[in-house]
Design an enzyme around this catalytic site. Sequence first.
Site, mmCIF file in Angstrom:
data_model
loop_
_atom_site.group_PDB
_atom_site.id
_atom_site.type_symbol
_atom_site.label_atom_id
_atom_site.label_comp_id
_atom_site.label_asym_id
_atom_site.label_seq_id
_atom_site.Cartn_x
_atom_site.Cartn_y
_atom_site.Cartn_z
ATOM 1 N N GLY A 16 41.071 49.537 43.043
ATOM 2 C CA GLY A 16 39.951 49.166 43.899
ATOM 3 C C GLY A 16 40.400 48.841 45.311
ATOM 4 C CG HIS A 51 38.382 36.669 44.308
ATOM 5 N ND1 HIS A 51 37.615 37.335 43.370
ATOM 6 C CD2 HIS A 51 39.475 37.449 44.503
ATOM 7 C CE1 HIS A 51 38.224 38.457 43.021
ATOM 8 N NE2 HIS A 51 39.344 38.556 43.699
ATOM 9 C CB ALA A 62 35.101 39.007 40.926
ATOM 10 C CB CYS A 122 34.005 48.206 46.639
ATOM 11 S SG CYS A 122 33.688 46.786 45.593
#
Lengths: 79, 246
Positions: free
Chosen positions: B94, B99, B174, B190
């Site tokens: 990816g 996060h 996630a 992404c």
Amino acid sequence: MQLRLPDLSEGAEDAVITLWHAGETDRVIKGKDLVEVTTDKATFDIPVPCDGILVKIFKKKGEKVKTGEDMAEIQEDRS
Amino acid sequence: MLWAISRNTAALRMFFRKDTVKICDLGIVGYEDALHFQDRLLRRRIEKKAPDTLIMVEHDPVVTLGRLAERNSIIDGDYFERTGIPVVPSGRGGKITYHSPGQLVLYPIVDLGEKKRDIAFYIDFLEKTVSRGLNRLGVPAGRVREKRGVWIRGKKIAFIGIAVKRWVTFHGVAVNINNDITPFSYMHPCGERDIRVTSAKEWAGREIDMNTARKVFAGQFEKDFRDEYAEPASKRGIDDNAVKIA
């Protein structure tokens, strides 16, 4: 011995070589990480299949590779 | 050592049950600490010294760059410098993601070699189990054809990036539950331009209880993993020697 890209998925997509852990003429040891390939969402580490010398890399970092395609050649140690 | 890396000992739980997957909840920990923990467990799983395990964790704020991330994935690097959010490379698949606490991250350390050796199938499985977990929390999320991740009305709510070594998985997925999603607007998550990101909280219009979310996702993962993967490879007609290198 030819090192080929294993079948990672049914209807496999192309993978990209993202890391070689060894270079040409390096001695390689069975079971150690040799090359990392990456698909869209996954990285996959491929180990050295036999003790020997990595004599030729056919697919360099950044190049695409298909299932079953040769990535490298290893000259296997004679026991 | 597990105990040393969690600052939230109240949330630290390891359940050793006779189920197919062990659940390991690390609470809130830094990305690097969780990476080291994954790495140790990965090696033990490869050596068959640990069972299939689902690690659940929330991370301190961090931007991670997967193997295929491009430098221009960050729209405003100053934002991350100003806010002190580190940008770190990661060995997962990816591209770029973010996060922070309130986002539930699932890192399954499971051996596919003994089961079904198919990475696309495994990613499909992750998307389905996360979708079902979100549905049980009242969030009607699901998969979108030809797109990875989990979505709700054109907005992405869960992000996948995995790694596989000797057919044992690490890294994972996630899920935005209660986290602040503002930082996503300073990047192309992404690697996709014009992507819109949401969270369960934004969808529901209220906070979601994180302990409830943990229990829901742990239970859903255990059930789905048992359903999809419990049969040994030999019973599925998979030749263990089918994937040979050379």
